[in-house]
Write an enzyme that holds these catalytic residues in place. Structure first.
Site, short mmCIF file in Angstrom:
data_model
loop_
_atom_site.label_atom_id
_atom_site.label_comp_id
_atom_site.label_asym_id
_atom_site.label_seq_id
_atom_site.Cartn_x
_atom_site.Cartn_y
_atom_site.Cartn_z
N LYS A 150 0.84 -1.20 0.00
CA LYS A 150 0.00 0.00 0.00
C LYS A 150 0.88 1.25 0.00
CE LYS A 150 -3.75 -2.02 2.83
NZ LYS A 150 -4.89 -1.82 1.95
N ARG A 207 -10.09 -11.80 2.38
CA ARG A 207 -10.98 -12.85 1.90
C ARG A 207 -10.30 -14.22 1.97
NH1 ARG A 207 -11.60 -9.79 -3.66
NH2 ARG A 207 -11.25 -8.14 -2.13
#
Length: 466
Positions: A243, A317
């Site tokens: 990020k 996920r």
């Protein structure tokens, strides 16, 4: 400091029968109607008080005492049901009661308690000592129970990762279970591979603190089975798909799903609901090291579905997939997962609404009703199967990050749906876990989403034996 400093916390509320000073809630129409006593009316006029929403005016009495406090509701009483949170920040020290016609007594008390919160673990400031006597029309124990769950979630999210890594989250998880006599266990490090939780291990293996699956069991067998699953990514660098500095700034909150299901579990256990409760938290840190998982890698999940890694920043996920597959092996009557999963959900609904996905129409309807009654807003999102094809990839069964950049939150929900095949009722929440601007009942920082509404739904189901 334990994670339970807020359970039935007397510093927010004074005992029934306590002698109090009075707060009178007023609207601009009340001021214009001339209903105030002459001394208060004169002071209002001299002070320029307009009864704007959340405004407070202390009316002096003789000898420097306080005669009364006026609390502005603004023109629309229903605009903010928890406006009383402002009082917790503005009232002088002492014990208070509130006269606020048209606002539910439980909302008054809960708003005051929520507004009393401050995250001061790392500061020397002392908390305010204004307390509220809860009206007899409100269920004080249930209000304190809900307050405790929300504030636990806030505390866990607000705690920085140097004190809330996977091991610290396990300690808080165990403390919660021990407080209510639950059975708590964990699978840590390479034992995850031996026990067939490969995706949890994959995401967390690069961290200096070993990944783990936390499990809590509470309640009586034979009662309705409820399983809660919370994403516990204690910090998310994005992995090798790292990020930006801005994108990483709030990533201590990426365990917000875990914090929220722990807050919800607190409410359920504290109420003694007749359920068979399981709580699962995959606790990891998505870090960067020589053994970090890579874009292009393919891993076999617990369920046997192979997953191609097309973005290491779509890690939540993955850990949820193994946990949900495990939960689904002994299907509960109701399976709930909560996760700070996608930025797409925030683009769609902003930071205040809790998006949820489910195929259970009855559950969706009851949740929407409970959310309205609890002033705990949620919004249903579609499990649009037309996008399921986007999960396909040539080299593996599915990808963790479909290309194209569209329908991100729906694609994430459809990914998780692949791992829930037996449970009759499943609902997925893609929450933000953070309050970006101050509200009457909430400072900037970690926040609980939808758990008060879910508590109502679970309580009603449990009492109906479903």
């Amino acid at each position: 400091m334990t994670p339970f400093q807020h359970i039935h916390r007397s510093s927010f509320f004074a005992p029934a029968g306590t002698v109090t000073k009075s707060v009178t809630a007023v609207t601009p129409a009340d001021l214009e109607g001339g209903t105030l006593p002459p001394d208060a009316a004169d002071w209002v006029k001299a002070s320029g008080f307009k009864a704007d929403a959340g405004s407070v005016l202390v009316v002096p009495g003789q000898g420097g005492s306080i005669s009364r406090v006026l609390f502005g509701l603004g023109s629309d009483r229903a605009e903010s049901p928890f406006l009383s949170g402002r009082l917790a920040k503005l009232l002088p020290p002492g014990d208070w009661s509130i006269d606020a016609e048209g606002i539910a007594a439980d909302h008054l008390a809960l708003g005051f308690g929520l507004g009393s919160y401050s995250f001061a673990k790392y500061k020397s400031e002392k908390p305010r000592d204004a307390r509220l006597v809860v009206s007899g029309d409100a269920d004080a124990m249930d209000i304190e129970r809900q307050l405790a769950g929300v504030l636990l979630a806030r505390d866990l999210i607000n705690t920085p990762t140097n004190d809330m890594g996977p091991d610290n989250l396990e300690a808080a998880f165990r403390a919660l279970g021990e407080h209510y006599g639950a059975l708590v266990s964990s699978i840590v490090g390479d034992d995850l591979l031996e026990k067939n939780f490969p995706l949890i291990h994959t995401v967390g293996r690069a961290s200096a603190v070993a990944p783990r699956l936390l499990e809590m069991r509470w309640g009586k067998k034979g009662n309705p089975r409820i399983t809660l699953v919370g994403k516990g990514v204690c910090f998310d660098t994005g992995g090798l798909d790292i990020k930006t500095a801005t994108g990483m700034a709030l990533m201590k909150k990426d365990m917000g799903g875990a914090a929220n299901v722990m807050g919800l579990a607190l409410m359920i256990m504290d109420a003694g609901l007749p359920v068979d409760l399981t709580v699962l938290v995959p606790a990891v840190e998505n870090s960067i090291s020589s053994n970090a998982f890579r874009p292009g890698d393919i891993y076999k999940s617990r369920k046997g579905i192979t997953v191609q890694i097309d973005n290491t920043d779509a890690e939540g996920r993955l850990v949820l997939a193994d946990a949900l597959a495990y939960a689904d092996e002994t299907p509960p009557d109701l399976l709930i997962d909560m996760a700070t999963l996608t930025g797409a959900a925030r683009v769609a609904l902003g930071p205040e609404l809790a998006p949820f996905f489910t195929d259970d129409e009855d559950l969706a309807g009851k949740l929407l009703l409970a959310a309205k009654e609890a002033a705990d807003p949620v919004w249903r999102m579609p499990l649009w199967m037309g996008y399921d094809k986007d999960l396909r990839t040539r080299a593996a069964d599915i990808t963790n990050s479909p290309s194209g950049g569209m329908a991100g939150s729906i694609n994430a929900a459809l990914f998780l749906k692949r791992f829930v095949t037996a449970s009759p009722s499943w609902i997925h929440f893609d929450i933000y876990g953070w309050n970006p601007s101050e509200k009457p009942h909430a400072p900037v920082g970690g926040e609980a989403f939808a758990i008060r509404a879910l508590y109502r739904v679970i309580r009603d189901r449990a009492q109906a034996g479903k």
